[in-house]
Design a protein around this motif. Structure first.
Motif, PDB file in Angstrom:
ATOM      1  N   ASN A 115       0.854  -1.189   0.000  1.00 16.84           N
ATOM      2  CA  ASN A 115       0.000   0.000   0.000  1.00 16.84           C
ATOM      3  C   ASN A 115       0.891   1.240   0.000  1.00 16.84           C
ATOM      4  OD1 ASN A 115      -2.151   1.712   0.134  1.00 16.84           O
ATOM      5  ND2 ASN A 115      -2.646   1.305   2.285  1.00 16.84           N
ATOM      6  N   GLY A 116       0.908   1.971  -1.136  1.00 20.00           N
ATOM      7  CA  GLY A 116       1.809   3.125  -1.268  1.00 20.00           C
ATOM      8  C   GLY A 116       2.975   2.712  -2.129  1.00 20.00           C
ATOM      9  N   PHE A 117       3.111   3.317  -3.287  1.00 19.52           N
ATOM     10  CA  PHE A 117       4.134   2.888  -4.247  1.00 19.52           C
ATOM     11  C   PHE A 117       5.034   4.064  -4.563  1.00 19.52           C
ATOM     12  CE2 PHE A 117       5.575   1.305  -8.469  1.00 19.52           C
ATOM     13  CZ  PHE A 117       5.915   0.004  -8.122  1.00 19.52           C
ATOM     14  N   ILE A 165       9.845   4.075  -1.033  1.00 18.24           N
ATOM     15  CA  ILE A 165      10.033   2.822  -0.290  1.00 18.24           C
ATOM     16  C   ILE A 165       9.147   1.704  -0.854  1.00 18.24           C
ATOM     17  CG2 ILE A 165       9.888   1.732   2.009  1.00 18.24           C
ATOM     18  CD1 ILE A 165      12.135   3.912   1.680  1.00 18.24           C
ATOM     19  N   GLY A 166       7.878   2.011  -1.115  1.00 19.89           N
ATOM     20  CA  GLY A 166       6.943   0.964  -1.555  1.00 19.89           C
ATOM     21  C   GLY A 166       7.391   0.258  -2.821  1.00 19.89           C
ATOM     22  N   VAL A 217      -1.015  -0.444  -4.235  1.00 20.18           N
ATOM     23  CA  VAL A 217      -2.028   0.618  -4.206  1.00 20.18           C
ATOM     24  C   VAL A 217      -1.405   1.938  -4.647  1.00 20.18           C
ATOM     25  CG1 VAL A 217      -3.642   1.948  -2.781  1.00 20.18           C
ATOM     26  CG2 VAL A 217      -3.284  -0.486  -2.326  1.00 20.18           C
ATOM     27  N   THR A 238       2.869   4.175   2.779  1.00 24.99           N
ATOM     28  CA  THR A 238       2.223   5.451   2.477  1.00 24.99           C
ATOM     29  C   THR A 238       2.994   6.568   3.204  1.00 24.99           C
ATOM     30  OG1 THR A 238       0.713   5.096   4.320  1.00 24.99           O
ATOM     31  CG2 THR A 238      -0.059   4.405   2.162  1.00 24.99           C
ATOM     32  N   GLN A 260       6.110   1.943   8.247  1.00 23.90           N
ATOM     33  CA  GLN A 260       7.460   2.483   8.044  1.00 23.90           C
ATOM     34  C   GLN A 260       7.796   3.515   9.121  1.00 23.90           C
ATOM     35  OE1 GLN A 260       9.158   0.812   5.662  1.00 23.90           O
ATOM     36  NE2 GLN A 260       7.221  -0.266   5.297  1.00 23.90           N
ATOM     37  N   GLU A 271       5.855   6.600  10.788  1.00 29.72           N
ATOM     38  CA  GLU A 271       4.797   6.419  11.805  1.00 29.72           C
ATOM     39  C   GLU A 271       5.456   6.425  13.186  1.00 29.72           C
ATOM     40  OE1 GLU A 271       1.729   6.382  10.672  1.00 29.72           O
ATOM     41  OE2 GLU A 271       2.469   6.320   8.616  1.00 29.72           O
ATOM     42  N   CYS A 327      15.193   5.360   7.810  1.00 25.52           N
ATOM     43  CA  CYS A 327      16.502   5.142   7.191  1.00 25.52           C
ATOM     44  C   CYS A 327      17.649   5.531   8.123  1.00 25.52           C
ATOM     45  CB  CYS A 327      16.589   5.938   5.898  1.00 25.52           C
ATOM     46  SG  CYS A 327      16.006   7.641   6.056  1.00 25.52           S
ATOM     47  N   ASP A 387      14.238  13.275  -1.417  1.00 30.00           N
ATOM     48  CA  ASP A 387      14.683  12.226  -2.339  1.00 30.00           C
ATOM     49  C   ASP A 387      14.860  12.799  -3.749  1.00 30.00           C
ATOM     50  OD1 ASP A 387      14.774  10.290  -0.373  1.00 30.00           O
ATOM     51  OD2 ASP A 387      12.672   9.728  -0.633  1.00 30.00           O
ATOM     52  N   GLN A 436      19.260   6.641   1.915  1.00 29.38           N
ATOM     53  CA  GLN A 436      17.939   6.700   2.547  1.00 29.38           C
ATOM     54  C   GLN A 436      16.858   5.970   1.770  1.00 29.38           C
ATOM     55  OE1 GLN A 436      19.308   9.266   0.880  1.00 29.38           O
ATOM     56  NE2 GLN A 436      17.743   9.968  -0.565  1.00 29.38           N
ATOM     57  N   VAL A 484      16.284   0.473   4.224  1.00 27.98           N
ATOM     58  CA  VAL A 484      15.217  -0.209   4.982  1.00 27.98           C
ATOM     59  C   VAL A 484      14.578  -1.367   4.196  1.00 27.98           C
ATOM     60  CG1 VAL A 484      14.672   1.864   6.322  1.00 27.98           C
ATOM     61  CG2 VAL A 484      13.370   1.384   4.240  1.00 27.98           C
TER      62      VAL A 484
HETATM   63  P1  NAD Z   1       6.677   8.698  -0.947  1.00 29.61           P
HETATM   64  O1  NAD Z   1       5.965   9.980  -0.867  1.00 29.61           O
HETATM   65  O2  NAD Z   1       7.837   8.547  -1.877  1.00 29.61           O
HETATM   66  O3  NAD Z   1       5.659   7.521  -1.302  1.00 29.61           O
HETATM   67  C1  NAD Z   1       4.409   7.403  -0.723  1.00 29.61           C
HETATM   68  C2  NAD Z   1       3.418   6.984  -1.793  1.00 29.61           C
HETATM   69  O4  NAD Z   1       2.141   6.740  -1.208  1.00 29.61           O
HETATM   70  C3  NAD Z   1       3.216   8.069  -2.846  1.00 29.61           C
HETATM   71  O5  NAD Z   1       3.264   7.458  -4.112  1.00 29.61           O
HETATM   72  C4  NAD Z   1       1.824   8.636  -2.531  1.00 29.61           C
HETATM   73  O6  NAD Z   1       1.165   9.096  -3.675  1.00 29.61           O
HETATM   74  C5  NAD Z   1       1.143   7.398  -1.980  1.00 29.61           C
HETATM   75  N1  NAD Z   1      -0.014   7.655  -1.142  1.00 29.61           N
HETATM   76  C6  NAD Z   1      -0.384   8.812  -0.528  1.00 29.61           C
HETATM   77  N2  NAD Z   1      -1.536   8.613   0.177  1.00 29.61           N
HETATM   78  C7  NAD Z   1      -1.878   7.324  -0.016  1.00 29.61           C
HETATM   79  C8  NAD Z   1      -2.947   6.518   0.419  1.00 29.61           C
HETATM   80  N3  NAD Z   1      -3.904   7.011   1.211  1.00 29.61           N
HETATM   81  N4  NAD Z   1      -3.005   5.228   0.020  1.00 29.61           N
HETATM   82  C9  NAD Z   1      -2.057   4.701  -0.779  1.00 29.61           C
HETATM   83  N5  NAD Z   1      -1.009   5.412  -1.232  1.00 29.61           N
HETATM   84  C10 NAD Z   1      -0.912   6.711  -0.847  1.00 29.61           C
HETATM   85  O7  NAD Z   1       7.097   8.323   0.544  1.00 29.61           O
HETATM   86  P2  NAD Z   1       8.284   7.389   0.983  1.00 29.61           P
HETATM   87  O8  NAD Z   1       9.539   8.197   1.013  1.00 29.61           O
HETATM   88  O9  NAD Z   1       8.258   6.118   0.230  1.00 29.61           O
HETATM   89  O10 NAD Z   1       7.893   7.167   2.498  1.00 29.61           O
HETATM   90  C11 NAD Z   1       6.989   6.160   2.894  1.00 29.61           C
HETATM   91  C12 NAD Z   1       7.267   5.815   4.321  1.00 29.61           C
HETATM   92  O11 NAD Z   1       8.602   5.321   4.430  1.00 29.61           O
HETATM   93  C13 NAD Z   1       7.162   6.992   5.298  1.00 29.61           C
HETATM   94  O12 NAD Z   1       6.747   6.497   6.539  1.00 29.61           O
HETATM   95  C14 NAD Z   1       8.617   7.439   5.402  1.00 29.61           C
HETATM   96  O13 NAD Z   1       8.893   8.153   6.586  1.00 29.61           O
HETATM   97  C15 NAD Z   1       9.329   6.122   5.358  1.00 29.61           C
HETATM   98  N6  NAD Z   1      10.726   6.163   4.920  1.00 29.61           N
HETATM   99  C16 NAD Z   1      11.108   6.989   3.913  1.00 29.61           C
HETATM  100  C17 NAD Z   1      12.438   7.007   3.532  1.00 29.61           C
HETATM  101  C18 NAD Z   1      12.942   7.914   2.474  1.00 29.61           C
HETATM  102  O14 NAD Z   1      14.068   8.355   2.568  1.00 29.61           O
HETATM  103  N7  NAD Z   1      12.187   8.238   1.464  1.00 29.61           N
HETATM  104  C19 NAD Z   1      13.367   6.168   4.162  1.00 29.61           C
HETATM  105  C20 NAD Z   1      12.922   5.305   5.151  1.00 29.61           C
HETATM  106  C21 NAD Z   1      11.594   5.317   5.532  1.00 29.61           C
END
Ligand code: NAD
Length: 339
Positions: free
Chosen positions: A7-9, A12-13, A32, A85, A107, A110, A139, A169, A298, A302
């Protein structure tokens, strides 16, 4: 094959999805996406696409992109959801997972309290055994735990660490700073308490600044042991862990730019660098104090942790078995350069 929904692409997804897809004991049921952007078109060539609500469904229909169903349908098709997400959206999704009685991984964006179990494969793999909800730490926290956990084999210690954080990023054109250095005015920054949520009882304080770069984070770490330690002993200990790699400035690896070049030269997809990178010659010991620099990619460090968390939650493998399997699949420890 364990059925995993994503869920969330985003950053990270999409990486976790691709990592799940190459495991021989799990498969991706679908992903998703909220919007039919270019990444949705890329995803549609590999995975079934689901949407969170009818508003998103309408957008996909208008774009002519096939949708398999809603998040609820993906949950029905899956045995676990990896929720990737944006920060705090996972908290809103949790009641849905509870209602469907499906396991979920969240992730680092939260709060620890969402699951009361923050995870790092080296430090607490077994604590996730059989659990329904687990949070893989961020990360930066993953990077700190990777190099601190091995030191627990040597002596008790306390940690003072300074984090230089990438602004955002590489694909993100909206966030900054682009021409300033932004200190985190909360001291300790959230990273220290987050490390202690996994390495319980550890005395750790962290400070952080954001800088205008997108490639990686760099940490300066100072560890004070109870007694004297030797540099050789510390390096020997770190060398036992494939998710830590050494580089040297003598070989002209002097910046995060060159670390990313090593990942590219290693043929890593998306030039991912799952390993935490330590500059070997800078590892210094003065009496009972250790000082070192480390680099954190980063976007990817993870990813192996998510795979191991899945195996632990379903008791598919023991700690060593899962880590070895994950490392082999992602070619961790097989960089084109590393000392
Ligand atoms: P991101 O913004 O790159 O990706 C999140 C995706 O989820 C986006 O494509 C967004 O459109 C989508 N989204 C938004 N609302 C949604 C919903 N209701 N349902 C489904 N999809 C939805 O974010 P990310 O960087 O991948 O971060 C995701 C998680 O991982 C966060 O908790 C973040 O703190 C954590 N994280 C991020 C990093 C990093 O450096 N980017 C590293 C480690 C952990």
């Amino acid at each position: 094959m364990l059925k995993v929904g994503i869920n969330g692409f985003g950053t990270i997804g999409k990486r976790v999805a691709d990592a799940v897809a190459i495991q021989d004991d799990m498969k991706v049921t679908g992903i998703v996406k909220t919007r039919p952007d270019y990444m949705a078109f890329i995803a549609s060539r590999k995975y079934k696409i689901y949407v969170p609500d009818s508003k998103s469904k309408k957008l996909f229909d208008e774009a002519g992109l096939k949708v398999e169903g809603y998040l609820d349908d993906l949950i029905e098709e899956s045995e676990i959801i990896v929720d990737a997400t944006p920060d705090d959206v996972g908290k809103e999704n949790k009641p849905k997972y509870e209602a469907h009685k499906i396991k979920a991984i969240f992730q680092g964006g939260e709060d620890h309290e969402l699951t009361n179990l923050s995870f790092n494969a080296y430090a607490n793999y077994d604590e996730a055994r059989g659990k329904d909800f687990v949070r893989v730490v961020s990360c930066n926290t993953t990077g700190l735990i990777r190099t601190l956990y091995p030191l627990t084999q040597l002596d008790n210690f306390k940690v003072r660490a300074n984090l230089v954080r990438r602004a955002t990023d590489p694909n993100d054109h909206k966030k900054g700073p682009i021409n300033s250095i932004e200190p985190d005015l909360k001291i300790p920054s959230h990273h220290g308490p987050d490390v202690a949520s996994v390495m319980k009882g550890l005395d750790i304080q962290t400070m952080a600044v954001k800088v205008p770069t997108t490639l990686m984070h760099v940490h300066f770490v100072n560890v004070t042991f109870k007694g004297e330690v030797s540099r050789e002993r510390i390096i020997d200990e770190w060398q036992k862990y494939k998710r830590i790699v050494f580089v040297s400035g003598k070989d002209d690896v002097k910046s995060t730019g060159q670390l990313m070049e090593i990942a590219r030269e290693s043929g890593r997809g998306r030039s991912d660098l799952y390993e935490i990178v330590v500059w070997k010659e800078a590892v210094s010991v003065k009496g009972n104090e250790l000082f070192y620099y480390q680099g954190i990619h980063q976007e990817s460090d993870v990813v192996p942790e998510n795979i191991d968390a899945i195996r632990s939650m379903f008791e598919l493998k023991d700690k060593e078995g899962s880590i070895i399997k994950t490392d082999k699949s992602l070619k961790i420890g097989e960089l084109a350069y590393g000392r």
